[in-house]
Design a protein around this motif. Structure first.
Motif, mmCIF file in Angstrom:
data_model
loop_
_atom_site.group_PDB
_atom_site.id
_atom_site.type_symbol
_atom_site.label_atom_id
_atom_site.label_comp_id
_atom_site.label_asym_id
_atom_site.label_seq_id
_atom_site.Cartn_x
_atom_site.Cartn_y
_atom_site.Cartn_z
ATOM 1 N N CYS A 85 0.850 -1.187 0.000
ATOM 2 C CA CYS A 85 0.000 0.000 0.000
ATOM 3 C C CYS A 85 0.887 1.238 0.000
ATOM 4 O O CYS A 85 1.909 1.271 0.684
ATOM 5 N N HIS A 86 0.467 2.268 -0.730
ATOM 6 C CA HIS A 86 1.253 3.493 -0.859
ATOM 7 C C HIS A 86 0.320 4.685 -0.832
ATOM 8 O O HIS A 86 -0.697 4.703 -1.520
ATOM 9 N N HIS A 87 0.668 5.684 -0.004
ATOM 10 C CA HIS A 87 -0.115 6.918 0.065
ATOM 11 C C HIS A 87 0.774 8.015 0.652
ATOM 12 O O HIS A 87 1.407 7.816 1.689
ATOM 13 N N ASN A 88 0.807 9.161 -0.016
ATOM 14 C CA ASN A 88 1.576 10.313 0.482
ATOM 15 C C ASN A 88 3.015 9.960 0.844
ATOM 16 O O ASN A 88 3.492 10.263 1.929
ATOM 17 N N ASP A 89 3.711 9.286 -0.049
ATOM 18 C CA ASP A 89 5.115 8.905 0.140
ATOM 19 C C ASP A 89 5.346 7.941 1.304
ATOM 20 O O ASP A 89 6.462 7.805 1.786
ATOM 21 N N LYS A 90 4.297 7.306 1.798
ATOM 22 C CA LYS A 90 4.428 6.284 2.837
ATOM 23 C C LYS A 90 4.013 4.942 2.252
ATOM 24 O O LYS A 90 3.105 4.868 1.436
ATOM 25 N N TYR A 91 4.696 3.902 2.697
ATOM 26 C CA TYR A 91 4.410 2.548 2.251
ATOM 27 C C TYR A 91 4.042 1.684 3.449
ATOM 28 O O TYR A 91 4.512 1.905 4.557
ATOM 29 N N LEU A 92 3.242 0.676 3.185
ATOM 30 C CA LEU A 92 2.903 -0.330 4.181
ATOM 31 C C LEU A 92 2.764 -1.662 3.450
ATOM 32 O O LEU A 92 2.000 -1.779 2.497
ATOM 33 N N ALA A 93 3.537 -2.637 3.889
ATOM 34 C CA ALA A 93 3.442 -3.986 3.335
ATOM 35 C C ALA A 93 2.484 -4.794 4.192
ATOM 36 O O ALA A 93 2.539 -4.726 5.418
#
Length: 73
Positions: free
Chosen positions: A12-20
């Motif tokens: 997941c990617h939003h506003n230059d942040k990622y979460l696997a």
């Protein structure tokens, strides 16, 4: 998604942040979970991993989508 020679179930990617997202128990070749070394690798890449039981994901998907959104905001 392949990242750093590892396969991620959901990235997941939003506003230059990622979460696997690791869907533990997802049927197939990647049914297991990540070892500690993989968590440390993704921490160095600044990509946190959220482990979720595949069974819980299928039963409560909207709850987890909200949780993912919170973590990315």
């Amino acid at each position: 998604y392949p990242i750093a020679n590892q396969n991620i179930d959901l990235l997941c990617h939003h506003n230059d942040k990622y979460l696997a997202v690791d869907l533990v128990g997802f049927p197939g070749a990647f049914e297991g979970y990540y070892d500690t070394g993989t968590y440390l690798l993704f921490q160095r890449l600044n990509i946190p991993i959220l482990p979720i039981s595949y069974q819980e994901w299928t039963q409560h998907k909207l709850k987890f989508i909200e949780l993912i959104q919170e973590k990315l905001n």
